[in-house]
Scaffold this motif. Structure first.
Motif, short mmCIF file in Angstrom:
data_model
loop_
_atom_site.label_atom_id
_atom_site.label_comp_id
_atom_site.label_asym_id
_atom_site.label_seq_id
_atom_site.Cartn_x
_atom_site.Cartn_y
_atom_site.Cartn_z
N ASP A 192 19.39 -31.18 -3.15
CA ASP A 192 19.32 -29.89 -3.84
C ASP A 192 17.89 -29.38 -3.81
N GLU A 193 17.74 -28.04 -3.78
CA GLU A 193 16.42 -27.43 -3.77
C GLU A 193 15.91 -27.25 -5.19
N THR A 194 14.60 -27.33 -5.34
CA THR A 194 13.97 -27.08 -6.63
C THR A 194 12.58 -26.50 -6.40
N GLY A 195 12.14 -25.61 -7.29
CA GLY A 195 10.82 -25.02 -7.17
C GLY A 195 9.77 -25.86 -7.89
N LEU A 196 8.52 -25.78 -7.43
CA LEU A 196 7.43 -26.52 -8.07
C LEU A 196 6.17 -25.66 -8.05
N TYR A 197 5.63 -25.35 -9.23
CA TYR A 197 4.31 -24.73 -9.32
C TYR A 197 3.29 -25.87 -9.23
N TRP A 198 2.75 -26.04 -8.04
CA TRP A 198 2.00 -27.27 -7.74
C TRP A 198 0.63 -27.33 -8.41
N SER A 219 -3.86 -19.70 -8.81
CA SER A 219 -3.18 -20.85 -8.21
C SER A 219 -1.97 -21.28 -9.02
N SER A 220 -2.02 -21.04 -10.34
CA SER A 220 -0.91 -21.49 -11.18
C SER A 220 0.39 -20.76 -10.86
N LYS A 221 0.29 -19.63 -10.14
CA LYS A 221 1.47 -18.87 -9.74
C LYS A 221 1.97 -19.28 -8.36
N ASP A 222 1.26 -20.19 -7.71
CA ASP A 222 1.60 -20.56 -6.34
C ASP A 222 2.73 -21.59 -6.37
N ARG A 223 3.87 -21.21 -5.81
CA ARG A 223 5.06 -22.05 -5.89
C ARG A 223 5.48 -22.52 -4.50
N LEU A 224 6.00 -23.72 -4.44
CA LEU A 224 6.60 -24.23 -3.22
C LEU A 224 8.02 -24.69 -3.53
N MET A 225 8.79 -24.90 -2.48
CA MET A 225 10.17 -25.36 -2.65
C MET A 225 10.30 -26.76 -2.08
N LEU A 226 11.03 -27.60 -2.80
CA LEU A 226 11.29 -28.97 -2.36
C LEU A 226 12.79 -29.20 -2.25
N LEU A 227 13.20 -29.88 -1.20
CA LEU A 227 14.58 -30.35 -1.08
C LEU A 227 14.55 -31.84 -1.35
N LEU A 241 11.77 -32.46 1.85
CA LEU A 241 11.47 -31.28 2.67
C LEU A 241 10.68 -30.32 1.79
N LEU A 242 9.52 -29.87 2.26
CA LEU A 242 8.66 -28.96 1.51
C LEU A 242 8.56 -27.64 2.28
N VAL A 243 8.87 -26.53 1.60
CA VAL A 243 8.73 -25.21 2.21
C VAL A 243 7.64 -24.46 1.44
N TYR A 244 6.58 -24.07 2.18
CA TYR A 244 5.43 -23.39 1.58
C TYR A 244 5.31 -22.00 2.19
N ARG A 245 4.55 -21.12 1.55
CA ARG A 245 4.44 -19.74 2.01
C ARG A 245 3.59 -19.61 3.27
N SER A 246 2.83 -20.62 3.62
CA SER A 246 1.95 -20.56 4.79
C SER A 246 2.21 -21.76 5.69
N GLU A 247 2.26 -21.52 6.99
CA GLU A 247 2.46 -22.62 7.94
C GLU A 247 1.19 -23.45 8.11
N ALA A 270 8.39 -18.85 0.43
CA ALA A 270 8.55 -20.27 0.06
C ALA A 270 9.99 -20.57 -0.32
N TRP A 271 10.94 -20.08 0.49
CA TRP A 271 12.36 -20.34 0.29
C TRP A 271 12.90 -21.09 1.49
N ALA A 272 13.92 -21.88 1.25
CA ALA A 272 14.64 -22.48 2.37
C ALA A 272 15.52 -21.41 3.01
N THR A 273 15.61 -21.44 4.33
CA THR A 273 16.50 -20.53 5.04
C THR A 273 17.55 -21.37 5.76
N ARG A 274 18.56 -20.70 6.28
CA ARG A 274 19.60 -21.43 7.02
C ARG A 274 19.02 -22.13 8.24
#
Length: 544
Positions: A192-198, A219-227, A241-247, A270-274
């Motif tokens: 399952d996916e979950t957000g994290l303000y790292w 920085s406190s608003k910077d969020r990433l997604m974890l599976l 699996l980590l999805v961040y806004r920048s490659e 910073a969202w998972a896509t298909r």
């Protein structure tokens, strides 16, 4: 001699070229879009016009507006309705919010959407100042209908409190699937996916207070997604699996992404896509299951249970002969999905605890960095390391006990309590905070921080996303990342490099045991790629 061309000839299809009538309302729509900052090419694509046509309409702006003033009163009231920049921005941000809700499979209602729209409008209006205060917006049902049409709003998950839920019957459904496939608890998985303000700390801390006062990006608003996920037995956790806004963030320069303790992928929001999930399933999940089964003398097969979030492709079972994928119904997912029963919450508590340990390690002793210096330099690489440590901290009891609702027969740690575990972690965090001299930290702030990761995007966060979108407007931010592919040629070149390197090591090795140990380890490590190579060659022959 032909007669005069009828007045409506412009809309009669021609044998040479189909011409499109450009009515006054279309021209006014083009001008409206220009006023709110849309680009020429974007307008042309949205309205199905040629770029040159849009440019001509723009150049004749004054004539078109003058023409609209002398049209019939009824038509003028319909066509010259002006949509302000505040209204345009509000609807754009609302679309982002709705997409985030959909990504997280959150039930929605029309009233919730109307309430969020009104809140966004009010905040944007305050930002604009007194000049925009005269415009009124009530988020009526009529507005909502038009909003859906303008933004092609997809069907969203409707919040339902009907008593006929499938949650009570799903354990029996799952049990029959497990018996039919003869799966053991080590072969049944959930993710399952979950957000994290790292980089977020409890509100009362001076770090958090100072950060709020600083201008620019916070920085406190910077969020990433974890599976996150693992098997029902609890003895195998998948690599996150980590999805961040920048490659390629600045902090990652010089690092090899495949060697990170997470699977790194990027998306502007910073969202998972298909596409990302499809790639994860094919190139990471299936090989990981195969390796795990081989190491534990299990048949190479697995059952993966997912919710029906938009980022989860519906055809995953077709991509593997050994993995069956089953989807929880919307009415079941929230209350039954194992990874949603405490795994993410406990992981985030471990992550916060690890941050305090990290601060203590970095600042304890003479000639060490101050807390402010440490936090200023805390970057996404540090976060990745701490994510890996926090994920490793989750015990088999945690991973197994969350299956109690959906598959109670597989739970071996009946006495384990998620609530007690969270309470213990919070006390541990408080003790560490005191050791780091954070006397202002209170337990309530820690609790609120742990809950904040799963909260809706705030208006401020939505505006921050919009600012980042504007900065990178030249990029196609909505395009999914290209699915990574390995050709037979690329694999062949890679194998030749491995073999050349092994030849150097083995021919000059001072120790026979080293030689065989390294050769075996490297060959075992790349065996999955050899199988992929052989499979590609086999398919190529079949196609021939």
């Amino acid at each position: 001699m032909p007669g005069k061309r009828p007045l409506n000839a412009a809309i009669i299809p021609s044998a040479k070229r189909e011409r499109k009538a450009i009515t006054l309302d279309i021209k006014l729509e083009v001008l409206r879009r220009f006023e709110v900052g849309e680009k020429l090419s974007q307008i042309a694509k949205a309205l199905g016009l040629a770029v040159s046509t849009v440019a001509t309409i723009r150049d004749n702006k004054e004539k078109i507006k003058a023409s609209s003033q002398v049209t019939t009163p009824l038509r003028a009231s319909r066509l010259t309705r002006h949509r302000s920049a505040v209204m345009e921005n509000m609807e754009r941000l609302l679309s982002v919010w709705l997409e985030d809700q959909s990504q997280r499979n959150v039930p929605m209602s029309v009233s919730a959407i109307q309430e969020k729209a009104k809140s966004l409008f009010d905040d944007l209006q305050r930002q604009q100042g007194e000049s925009s205060q005269t415009e009124k917006f009530s988020a009526s049902k009529g507005w909502f209908v038009r909003f859906k049409e303008r933004h092609c709003l997809p069907h969203f998950k409707v919040n339902s409190t009907s008593p006929g839920s499938n949650a009570d019957t799903y354990p029996d459904v799952l049990k029959s699937l497990i018996e039919e496939g003869e799966y053991t608890s080590r072969q049944v998985f959930n993710v399952d996916e979950t957000g994290l303000y790292w980089k977020r700390m409890p509100e009362g801390m001076f770090i958090s207070v100072e950060e709020k006062a600083e201008p620019g990006f916070k920085s406190s608003k910077d969020r990433l997604m974890l599976l996150l996920g693992g098997n029902a037995a609890g003895d195998f956790k998948l690599k996150p699996l980590l999805v961040y806004r920048s490659e390629d963030p600045e902090a990652l320069k010089g690092y090899s992404k495949p060697n990170l303790p997470v699977i790194w992928r990027s998306n502007k929001k910073a969202w998972a896509t298909r596409a990302i999930f499809h790639e994860w399933f094919t190139y990471f999940f299936c090989p990981a299951v195969e390796k795990y089964c081989a190491q534990n003398n299990l048949t190479n097969k697995a059952l993966l249970i997912l919710d029906s979030a938009p980022c989860h492709p519906v055809n995953l079972s077709d991509l593997s002969d050994n993995v069956r994928v089953e989807y929880l119904q919307d009415s079941t997912a929230d209350s039954m999905q194992p990874m949603g029963q405490g795994v993410a919450s406990i992981f985030k508590a471990h992550y916060l605890r690890r941050i305090f340990e990290h601060i203590l390690e970095a600042t304890d002793g003479e000639d060490k960095a101050t807390i402010r210096e440490f936090w200023r330099n805390y970057d996404i690489v540090d976060a990745v390391d701490n994510i890996a440590v926090a994920w490793e901290e989750l015990k088999p009891a945690t991973m197994n006990s969350v299956w109690k609702k959906i598959w109670p027969e597989c739970v071996h740690f009946q006495s384990f309590s998620q609530t007690d575990n969270i309470a213990w972690l919070q006390r541990n965090i408080m003790a560490l905070a005191k050791n780091v001299a954070f006397e202002e930290v209170v337990e309530a702030d820690v609790g609120r921080l742990l809950q904040s990761h799963e909260e809706d995007l705030s208006n401020e966060e939505l505006m921050q996303l919009e600012r980042e979108r504007a900065v990178g407007e030249g990029e196609n931010e909505d395009a999914p990342p290209a699915l990574r592919q390995l050709t037979t040629e690329a694999l062949s070149v890679a194998f030749s490099h491995f073999e050349a390197g092994l030849q150097i090591l083995t021919s000059n090795s001072p120790d026979e045991e080293w030689k065989f140990k390294v050769s075996r380890a490297i060959n075992d490590a790349i065996n999955c790629y050899r199988e992929l190579y052989n499979e590609k060659k086999r398919r190529s022959k079949q196609l021939s």
